[in-house]
Design a protein around this motif. Structure first.
Motif, PDB file in Angstrom:
ATOM      1  N   PHE A  15       0.833  -1.191   0.000  1.00  0.00           N
ATOM      2  CA  PHE A  15       0.000   0.000   0.000  1.00  0.00           C
ATOM      3  C   PHE A  15       0.876   1.252   0.000  1.00  0.00           C
ATOM      4  CE2 PHE A  15      -3.724  -2.467   1.135  1.00  0.00           C
ATOM      5  CZ  PHE A  15      -3.216  -3.498   1.891  1.00  0.00           C
ATOM      6  N   LEU A  41       4.400   7.138   2.536  1.00  0.00           N
ATOM      7  CA  LEU A  41       4.831   5.907   3.185  1.00  0.00           C
ATOM      8  C   LEU A  41       4.381   4.687   2.411  1.00  0.00           C
ATOM      9  CD1 LEU A  41       3.712   7.701   6.094  1.00  0.00           C
ATOM     10  CD2 LEU A  41       5.470   6.088   6.765  1.00  0.00           C
ATOM     11  N   GLN A  57       0.916  11.296   4.461  1.00  0.00           N
ATOM     12  CA  GLN A  57       0.763  11.771   5.835  1.00  0.00           C
ATOM     13  C   GLN A  57       1.344  13.158   5.981  1.00  0.00           C
ATOM     14  OE1 GLN A  57       3.087   9.684   8.852  1.00  0.00           O
ATOM     15  NE2 GLN A  57       1.495  10.052  10.400  1.00  0.00           N
ATOM     16  N   SER A  70      -2.701  11.891  10.728  1.00  0.00           N
ATOM     17  CA  SER A  70      -2.889  10.479  10.425  1.00  0.00           C
ATOM     18  C   SER A  70      -2.466  10.156   8.997  1.00  0.00           C
ATOM     19  CB  SER A  70      -4.342  10.103  10.648  1.00  0.00           C
ATOM     20  OG  SER A  70      -4.526   8.703  10.504  1.00  0.00           O
ATOM     21  N   LEU A  71      -2.546   8.874   8.673  1.00  0.00           N
ATOM     22  CA  LEU A  71      -2.183   8.407   7.346  1.00  0.00           C
ATOM     23  C   LEU A  71      -3.433   8.281   6.484  1.00  0.00           C
ATOM     24  CD1 LEU A  71      -0.011   7.173   9.421  1.00  0.00           C
ATOM     25  CD2 LEU A  71       0.535   5.631   7.548  1.00  0.00           C
ATOM     26  N   LEU A  81      -4.795   6.596   2.995  1.00  0.00           N
ATOM     27  CA  LEU A  81      -4.467   5.582   1.998  1.00  0.00           C
ATOM     28  C   LEU A  81      -4.635   6.150   0.598  1.00  0.00           C
ATOM     29  CD1 LEU A  81      -3.745   2.601   1.407  1.00  0.00           C
ATOM     30  CD2 LEU A  81      -6.197   2.090   1.488  1.00  0.00           C
ATOM     31  N   GLU A 137      -7.918   4.936  -3.911  1.00  0.00           N
ATOM     32  CA  GLU A 137      -8.961   5.415  -3.000  1.00  0.00           C
ATOM     33  C   GLU A 137      -9.579   6.683  -3.572  1.00  0.00           C
ATOM     34  OE1 GLU A 137      -9.862   3.681  -0.076  1.00  0.00           O
ATOM     35  OE2 GLU A 137      -8.599   2.224  -1.149  1.00  0.00           O
ATOM     36  N   TYR A 168       0.641   5.324   1.340  1.00  0.00           N
ATOM     37  CA  TYR A 168      -0.074   6.279   2.165  1.00  0.00           C
ATOM     38  C   TYR A 168       0.569   7.651   2.033  1.00  0.00           C
ATOM     39  CZ  TYR A 168      -2.318   2.423   4.726  1.00  0.00           C
ATOM     40  OH  TYR A 168      -3.060   1.326   5.083  1.00  0.00           O
TER      41      TYR A 168
END
Lengths: 108, 114
Positions: free
Chosen positions: B33, B92, B37, B42-43, B45, B58, B35
């Motif tokens: 995956f 990430l 941030q 928060s992360l 997606l 997403e 991500y």
């Protein structure tokens, strides 16, 4: 994708104090995980909870999963400066979706 | 466990250019995956990198902006295309361990677009 709410967003406490972080959802979690992230690093898994009512302990950290599997809490006893970091709950299914996170700062 | 290496660790890029971030896992994994941030937050997606097929994006993320490759079970790349200052963030890479019960993360790529 369900919405994961975390509270509080920020917590600054003195060393030795206790604290609780909450994670809530509008629907039932398939399973829930708690992660901790330090600056400059990726998140690291602390625990996975699957069964409603489940309680898990990891040294001074206690994790609870609500009976209805729609909420969870992380309780830290006697916080230490090394506990400082970003705490994230996440729903684990076929992908990992994170809550908003709680920044914890423990002052010595 | 899985060890994930990401590079570059940071970069400063000019707007309008593209940057490709590489993610290498030390073992074969089924799920990878990407991500994004913002520091202290928060992360979010971006997409699931599928081996041998197109990534699954997403809501709010599109292939033209964030093309992803996954040529095998240990490697993936994310490209941030036609960058603007709004793309400045930490990116990430993540992979599920072989039991698919724990996600492992790279250290992230801190991107600044000027």
């Amino acid at each position: 994708t369900q919405l994961l709410e975390q509270s509080p967003q920020f917590l600054s406490i003195q060393e030795g104090e206790n604290l609780t972080v909450y994670c809530n959802s509008s629907s039932v979690f398939s399973s829930l995980q708690w992660y901790r992230q330090e600056p400059g690093e990726g998140p690291v898994l602390l625990v996975t909870v699957v069964t409603g009512g489940e309680v898990k302990k990891l040294k001074r950290l206690t994790f609870q999963f609500g009976d209805a599997r729609k909420d969870s809490s992380l309780h830290i006893t006697a916080a230490q400066p090394g506990d400082t970091g970003l705490y994230l709950c996440a729903e684990y299914g076929n992908k990992l979706v994170f809550g908003a996170g709680t920044i914890l700062r423990v002052k010595s | 466990s899985a060890v994930i290496s990401q590079k570059p660790s940071r970069d400063i890029c000019q707007r309008g250019t593209s940057l490709t971030i590489q993610c290498q896992v030390d073992s074969q994994v089924t799920m990878m995956f990407w991500y994004r941030q913002q520091p202290g937050q928060s992360l979010t997606l971006i997409a699931t990198a599928n081996q041998g097929s197109e990534a699954t994006y997403e809501s709010g993320f599109v292939i033209d902006k964030f093309p992803i490759s996954r040529p095998n079970l240990t490697f993936s790349t994310l490209t941030v295309s036609n960058m603007s200052p709004e793309d400045s963030s930490i990116y990430l890479c993540s992979a599920l361990g072989h039991l698919n019960t724990e996600a492992f993360f790279g250290q992230g790529t801190r991107l600044t677009v000027v």
